[in-house]
Write a protein that holds these residues in place. Structure first.
Motif, PDB file in Angstrom:
ATOM      1  N   LEU A 102       0.829  -1.212   0.000  1.00  0.00           N
ATOM      2  CA  LEU A 102       0.000   0.000   0.000  1.00  0.00           C
ATOM      3  C   LEU A 102       0.863   1.261   0.000  1.00  0.00           C
ATOM      4  O   LEU A 102       0.533   2.263  -0.640  1.00  0.00           O
ATOM      5  N   ILE A 103       1.981   1.195   0.739  1.00  0.00           N
ATOM      6  CA  ILE A 103       2.863   2.370   0.825  1.00  0.00           C
ATOM      7  C   ILE A 103       3.640   2.541  -0.479  1.00  0.00           C
ATOM      8  O   ILE A 103       3.728   3.647  -1.026  1.00  0.00           O
ATOM      9  N   VAL A 104       4.196   1.435  -0.968  1.00  0.00           N
ATOM     10  CA  VAL A 104       4.987   1.512  -2.202  1.00  0.00           C
ATOM     11  C   VAL A 104       4.123   2.043  -3.351  1.00  0.00           C
ATOM     12  O   VAL A 104       4.583   2.803  -4.204  1.00  0.00           O
ATOM     13  N   GLN A 105       2.835   1.674  -3.350  1.00  0.00           N
ATOM     14  CA  GLN A 105       1.931   2.135  -4.411  1.00  0.00           C
ATOM     15  C   GLN A 105       1.390   3.547  -4.157  1.00  0.00           C
ATOM     16  O   GLN A 105       0.594   4.068  -4.948  1.00  0.00           O
ATOM     17  N   GLY A 106       1.770   4.135  -3.034  1.00  0.00           N
ATOM     18  CA  GLY A 106       1.367   5.513  -2.771  1.00  0.00           C
ATOM     19  C   GLY A 106      -0.005   5.657  -2.119  1.00  0.00           C
ATOM     20  O   GLY A 106      -0.491   6.772  -1.930  1.00  0.00           O
ATOM     21  N   HIS A 107      -0.639   4.537  -1.746  1.00  0.00           N
ATOM     22  CA  HIS A 107      -1.956   4.625  -1.117  1.00  0.00           C
ATOM     23  C   HIS A 107      -1.865   4.959   0.370  1.00  0.00           C
ATOM     24  O   HIS A 107      -2.835   5.426   0.968  1.00  0.00           O
ATOM     25  N   CYS A 108      -0.737   4.631   0.974  1.00  0.00           N
ATOM     26  CA  CYS A 108      -0.519   4.981   2.380  1.00  0.00           C
ATOM     27  C   CYS A 108       0.822   5.702   2.476  1.00  0.00           C
ATOM     28  O   CYS A 108       1.674   5.599   1.587  1.00  0.00           O
ATOM     29  N   SER A 109       1.006   6.456   3.591  1.00  0.00           N
ATOM     30  CA  SER A 109       2.171   7.334   3.694  1.00  0.00           C
ATOM     31  C   SER A 109       3.316   6.740   4.507  1.00  0.00           C
ATOM     32  O   SER A 109       4.479   7.096   4.297  1.00  0.00           O
ATOM     33  N   ALA A 110       2.983   5.863   5.440  1.00  0.00           N
ATOM     34  CA  ALA A 110       4.015   5.358   6.352  1.00  0.00           C
ATOM     35  C   ALA A 110       3.513   4.090   7.020  1.00  0.00           C
ATOM     36  O   ALA A 110       2.310   3.817   7.028  1.00  0.00           O
ATOM     37  N   LEU A 111       4.462   3.335   7.574  1.00  0.00           N
ATOM     38  CA  LEU A 111       4.123   2.080   8.243  1.00  0.00           C
ATOM     39  C   LEU A 111       4.344   2.213   9.744  1.00  0.00           C
ATOM     40  O   LEU A 111       5.411   2.656  10.181  1.00  0.00           O
ATOM     41  N   VAL A 112       3.330   1.831  10.526  1.00  0.00           N
ATOM     42  CA  VAL A 112       3.483   1.732  11.976  1.00  0.00           C
ATOM     43  C   VAL A 112       3.123   0.298  12.336  1.00  0.00           C
ATOM     44  O   VAL A 112       2.024  -0.163  12.024  1.00  0.00           O
ATOM     45  N   THR A 113       4.060  -0.393  12.977  1.00  0.00           N
ATOM     46  CA  THR A 113       3.824  -1.819  13.214  1.00  0.00           C
ATOM     47  C   THR A 113       3.466  -2.109  14.667  1.00  0.00           C
ATOM     48  O   THR A 113       4.094  -1.618  15.594  1.00  0.00           O
ATOM     49  N   CYS A 114       2.430  -2.947  14.833  1.00  0.00           N
ATOM     50  CA  CYS A 114       2.129  -3.510  16.147  1.00  0.00           C
ATOM     51  C   CYS A 114       2.962  -4.781  16.305  1.00  0.00           C
ATOM     52  O   CYS A 114       3.453  -5.342  15.334  1.00  0.00           O
ATOM     53  N   PRO A 115       3.122  -5.238  17.545  1.00  0.00           N
ATOM     54  CA  PRO A 115       4.111  -6.292  17.796  1.00  0.00           C
ATOM     55  C   PRO A 115       3.787  -7.650  17.173  1.00  0.00           C
ATOM     56  O   PRO A 115       2.637  -8.068  17.110  1.00  0.00           O
ATOM     57  N   ILE A 116       4.865  -8.307  16.744  1.00  0.00           N
ATOM     58  CA  ILE A 116       4.785  -9.703  16.312  1.00  0.00           C
ATOM     59  C   ILE A 116       5.780 -10.478  17.163  1.00  0.00           C
ATOM     60  O   ILE A 116       6.641  -9.887  17.811  1.00  0.00           O
ATOM     61  N   ALA A 117       5.646 -11.806  17.197  1.00  0.00           N
ATOM     62  CA  ALA A 117       6.612 -12.622  17.942  1.00  0.00           C
ATOM     63  C   ALA A 117       7.502 -13.359  16.953  1.00  0.00           C
ATOM     64  O   ALA A 117       7.078 -13.685  15.844  1.00  0.00           O
TER      65      ALA A 117
END
Lengths: 340, 340
Positions: free
Chosen positions: A112-127
């Motif tokens: 989504l970001i690479v295609q310009g639909h979103c501006s930035a990534l915020v990640t919630c935790p993974i294990a």
């Protein structure tokens, strides 16, 4: 406080591990009026989020979102990246299905970001175990993102309102730190810190401090020679590109940074940087990945399986991470305009 | 605030290096009404102190003191331990004469305490080069005191109102820390911390936290094995004698201690302990030597030759060191009475 611009590309928040505290902190973040500051969407599971909202009595008008749709603040926009059967999820017990969904959120958010639909990534935790269950070879989030965005190198910055720290080495034994330091790595880390402070934090002439490795920064070679052998040469090279000083005695450089003397401290190893950072920013610290082509911040905590589903999780770190991502995007846009 | 008891044995404050900031901070300490809290004398040079008082315009009624004389607060009592020619002293330039005087203050102060004329030792800064000029083989103050008092082993505690830290290893390269840790040393350090908290700080059931060596305390052997191989066995032995927990992740244990969870943290290396300590207690930290038969505290700074004689030195750390020495003496006396 800036008003929400419904047409700006939103920040993409990945839901993280579906059976950790990710879904809860996402719901709590969107239930707080603070969300109006930054347009954001969730990349996650609509059914799972609805089930968690019901279970924890969090009011949320969860609606599917598609690229280009305006963000109004009336609904919680969800890019439906998986279709899990909510009834099969068990708090704190990830399985292959939930783990594949989790890694899918990351992949789709990057798209989504690479295609310009979103501006930035915020990640919630993974294990880490989740990545393994999904059959992926990455030790963590950041390595997976570097792979997805083809970033040759990356660094971890911990940032808060009062202190910023960048780590040269991260997850390795203390005894192996000295052997892992090279002049090239040190230079690279200082240089990426200088660039990030300028481009992402809007500081025109940032002041970077570099910590020594040894007590008293080696006291002129009395305890260790890494300062003379590696750190000083890297500093000399980096000084051609901006204001940088050191190697500073590790036990006072963070105090000086807090007092306003530096804009960031480059730390040689995990605890050298994280002991002072967590003392100051235990509640509101944000993990910022330097070196990726996309803007990425992360909450400063794990999946917290022990409290998942209990209604005890705080969205404070997620809020700080979303705000910082939006601020970095704004600074990069401004720099782009200034240069254009 | 307790009133000054003129008949109690006074604390002995050594003047430190005559051409460092020691004389100035001693004079400033005694010129502050705060001195009335604790009876104290200076072990130093009467002529040099008078010259410094004149030069820096510090009012001080300096008078020679002899054992048994009451401490009234009207004068600054000085045990005249040297007779330097003040005119020959040059700020920041120690020589063999000033260095021999400096080591004499330490020897005579220890004698006064051993003979019962003084209650505790508070040391002003000396420089390593001064010890060398005086022909002594000790790397620092503490080693010299251990020799004079025949103490087989000693530890450095940094103590302040909010945080106490005890160091297992001190002045050595980071790369050599792992090899220097032994189960015996670790046990000894934890045990001395437990005893000091009880006897010197009046805590009946102190809670000692032990930091891990590696990031995340090794994450179950993933980064380093010292936690399993050395720290856990030492902890298990020490747990027979009191409340002790760990190995804790180094980047959160100090935060927990500050929040009131522990009475002291045992740190594996210099910067692990001093980075958080100086962040919290940069101005009012005190160095307490554990393991000596006498009570000894020290200012938390050096001779500061660069500012010596300029009237810029603050007595804050000396004040904190004197107060802490008096408090340790009081706690030991109370413990002695309780047991008697």
């Amino acid at each position: 406080m800036q008003a929400l611009n419904p047409k700006a590309p939103p920040v993409a928040i990945t839901m993280g591990c579906p059976v950790g505290i990710g879904p809860e902190i996402v719901l709590r973040y969107f239930s707080d009026p603070i969300r109006h500051r930054v347009p954001a969407i969730v990349v996650g599971d609509l059914g799972a989020l609805r089930a968690v909202a019901r279970q924890l009595s969090i009011e949320a008008n969860l609606q599917p979102w598609a690229p280009g749709q305006a963000i109004t603040g009336e609904v919680v926009p969800v890019w439906p990246a998986s279709a899990l059967e909510a009834a099969t999820l068990e708090w704190g017990k990830p399985d292959r299905t939930s783990s594949l969904a989790m890694t899918g959120y990351i992949e789709q958010a990057v798209d989504l970001i690479v295609q310009g639909h979103c501006s930035a990534l915020v990640t919630c935790p993974i294990a880490k175990t989740g990545l393994k269950m999904a059959g992926l070879p990455f030790p963590g989030h950041t390595e997976m993102l570097a792979h997805l965005t083809k970033a040759p190198r990356f660094r971890m910055m911990m940032a808060g309102p009062r202190l910023r720290v960048v780590l040269v080495t991260i997850h390795r034994s203390l005894a192996s730190v000295s052997g892992a330091l090279t002049e090239g790595e040190l230079f690279d880390c200082i240089r990426m810190t200088q660039q990030a402070l300028q481009r992402d934090f809007g500081l025109e002439r940032p002041r970077v401090a570099v910590a020594g490795l040894n007590p008293h920064a080696g006291e002129e070679g009395l305890f260790g020679d890494e300062e003379e052998r590696l750190i000083r040469p890297a500093l000399a090279r980096a000084a051609q590109f901006g204001r940088v000083s050191g190697p500073w005695p590790p036990d006072t450089v963070f105090y000086k940074a807090l007092a306003g003397g530096f804009d960031a401290v480059v730390a040689m190893y995990h605890d050298q940087g994280l002991i002072p950072f967590k003392l100051v920013h235990f509640e509101d610290g944000v993990n910022v990945t330097l070196g990726l082509p996309i803007v990425r911040t992360s909450v400063d905590h794990g999946t917290a399986y022990d409290i998942a589903g209990k209604g005890l999780a705080s969205p404070a770190s997620l809020t700080a991470a979303v705000d910082m991502a939006a601020s970095i995007v704004a600074n990069r846009n401004k720099a782009g305009q200034d240069n254009g």
